[in-house]
Design a protein around this motif. Structure first.
Motif: not given
Lengths: 242, 111
Positions: A69-70, A73, A125, A128-129, A170, A173-174, B1, B29, B54, B61-62, B65, B68
């Protein structure tokens, strides 16, 4: 009505994350994609054996959630995006199932499956942005060939295949595709302990009876990541005609 | 973080702000005509919620985020406990905010 198409980004440099880059296939892929002008991030448990302006290395275990995860980031703050994830990191240990130590079996699953899962989750994650991403996971011909002595390794890669086929649905969609490349043995450290006669026996079971080469792997990945491959997901490509 | 939040606000306000920013991201979205209202009583998922599963995944998820970024703390909202709770944390914005607050307290990031 035309379905929405993935972003066409072949003209601009992409951001790659490749796991297991210290040597073998991973190192080759770093050279292959950074040589094409892309930004490449890589990781392995130990320091990289090479340096390049377009390459950044992280020392981590792919199954260590906090470290992974780090790293994401930092990818996010440095690049703001991730376009391609190549889950190359993998370990093998050839042994009869009756003799396989639990500790070794656990390590194989943690690196091969759990590591792949963690990378895919965190990568998607970020991808998808931007509504775009390509994930390439690694499997093996040992799974369809049901190679004796590779029970745990092949099972860990069977898990990767099934996992990839489901995330392909799954993540669709993104705008993210997920596919698998499954190489035949290639002369790397992964197979250094496999006896010569076993390798020759294996080659005989391939449609094309030659050892795999690094370019065979990058050729498949090149195909999966090209913009025109935006309708290809959940596929497993076994090399050598297996 | 490193946390980037506004420390002049109470923890409750900071959590709600993070959840509302997540809702803003989700709204961008969602298909035209579907909008999640920023109010504590807004239903999310369940009998009276209008979100697809979904969309709830995206919202979670948002929120993770945004939390965090705000607190510098990593939380996992959709864990086994959340899924097995009699009163789901995903019913309304209020229940979701309360659950995030609980997780942050356990995490030591917000008292």
């Amino acid at each position: 009505m035309e379905p929405p198409r993935s972003k066409q980004i072949d003209s601009e440099p992409l951001v790659f994350l490749i796991t297991g880059t210290r040597k073998g296939i991973g190192k080759y892929l770093v050279e292959h994609y950074s040589g094409q002008g892309h930004q490449v991030v890589g990781c392995s448990r130990r320091q990289a054996t090479f340096e390049s302006e377009s390459y950044r290395h992280f020392c981590l275990d792919v199954s260590d959630e906090a470290a992974v995860q780090q790293m994401f980031a930092e990818i996010s703050s440095q690049h703001g995006r991730l376009d391609v994830l190549i889950n190359n990191a993998g370990i093998a240990s050839m042994n009869h199932a009756l003799l396989m130590p639990t500790k070794t079996a656990r390590e194989i699953f943690e690196t091969n499956f759990l590591g792949t899962f963690l990378m895919c989750r965190e990568a998607a994650r970020l991808m998808r942005k931007h509504g775009y991403g390509r994930i390439i996971n690694f499997a093996t011909v040992a799974t369809p060939l049901k190679l004796e002595g590779e029970a745990v390794y092949a099972a860990s890669k069977a898990a990767v295949i099934n996992f990839t086929q489901i995330i392909a649905r799954e993540f669709a969609e993104f705008g993210i595709t997920a596919n698998v490349v499954a190489p035949t043995p290639i002369q790397t450290d992964l197979i250094k302990s496999v006896p010569e006669d076993k390798l020759i026996e294996l080659l005989k079971r391939q449609a094309i009876k030659r050892p795999g080469e690094l370019r065979d792997v990058s050729n498949v990945i090149d195909f999966f990541i090209r913009p025109e491959s935006d309708f290809i997901t959940g596929q497993v490509l076994f090399l050598g005609g297996v | 973080m490193k946390p980037k939040g506004d420390f002049s606000l109470s923890n409750h306000e900071r959590i709600l702000g993070a959840v509302y920013r997540a809702v803003d991201e989700l709204n961008k979205q969602l298909p035209k005509g579907v909008l999640v209202e920023k109010s504590l009583a807004t239903p999310l998922y369940g009998k009276s919620g209008k979100l697809e599963s979904i969309d709830v995944v995206t919202l979670i998820m948002e929120v993770e985020d945004q939390v965090r970024d705000e607190f510098g703390a990593s939380i996992t909202i959709a864990d086994d406990r959340a899924m097995s709770q009699e009163n789901s944390p995903f019913l309304t914005i209020q229940t979701l905010t309360d659950y995030v607050s609980e997780l942050l307290k356990e995490n030591g990031a917000a008292a």
